[in-house]
Write a protein that holds these residues in place. Structure first.
Motif, PDB file in Angstrom:
ATOM      1  N   THR A 267      36.948  35.625  44.623  1.00 51.16           N
ATOM      2  CA  THR A 267      38.166  34.908  45.018  1.00 51.16           C
ATOM      3  C   THR A 267      37.855  33.863  46.079  1.00 51.16           C
ATOM      4  OG1 THR A 267      39.469  36.878  44.542  1.00 51.16           O
ATOM      5  CG2 THR A 267      40.482  35.218  45.931  1.00 51.16           C
TER       6      THR A 267
ATOM      7  N   ALA B 110      42.684  32.071  41.663  1.00 46.41           N
ATOM      8  CA  ALA B 110      42.173  32.894  42.768  1.00 46.41           C
ATOM      9  C   ALA B 110      43.174  33.979  43.155  1.00 46.41           C
ATOM     10  CB  ALA B 110      41.852  32.017  43.973  1.00 46.41           C
TER      11      ALA B 110
ATOM     12  N   ALA C  63      42.495  37.976  42.778  1.00 47.76           N
ATOM     13  CA  ALA C  63      42.574  38.891  43.916  1.00 47.76           C
ATOM     14  C   ALA C  63      43.458  40.090  43.592  1.00 47.76           C
ATOM     15  CB  ALA C  63      43.111  38.156  45.139  1.00 47.76           C
TER      16      ALA C  63
END
Length: 88
Positions: A47, A66, A70
């Motif tokens: 990430t 991202a 996550a």
């Protein structure tokens, strides 16, 4: 591609990619608890690699990638830990 951002993000990406190698090796070749630890470490590192790439390429959609990564890495590590607790 913005060269100022790429000059700043380049060393950061190199450091994070270097930190990713031991985590991936632990995930691939460790015991069950070592694999869990590698999985927990690898998710945030990937990430953190994606965020400077989004800034360097000027693509805000990569920030969404991202964020989803996550969330999924956290959920995946919880699922793996639950299955691991059954076998130990």
């Amino acid at each position: 591609m913005n060269t100022d951002v790429l000059n700043t993000a380049g060393p950061a990406l190199a450091v994070m990619a270097g930190a990713l190698l031991p985590a991936l090796l632990s995930t691939l070749h460790g015991g069950p608890t070592g694999r869990l630890a590698g999985l927990i470490v690898t998710g945030p590192l990937v990430t953190l690699v994606t965020v400077p790439l989004a800034a360097a390429y000027g693509r805000p959609a990569y920030l969404d990638v991202a964020l989803v990564l996550a969330l999924l890495s956290f959920a995946g590590s919880l699922v793996f830990a639950r299955f691991l607790s059954r076998t130990l």
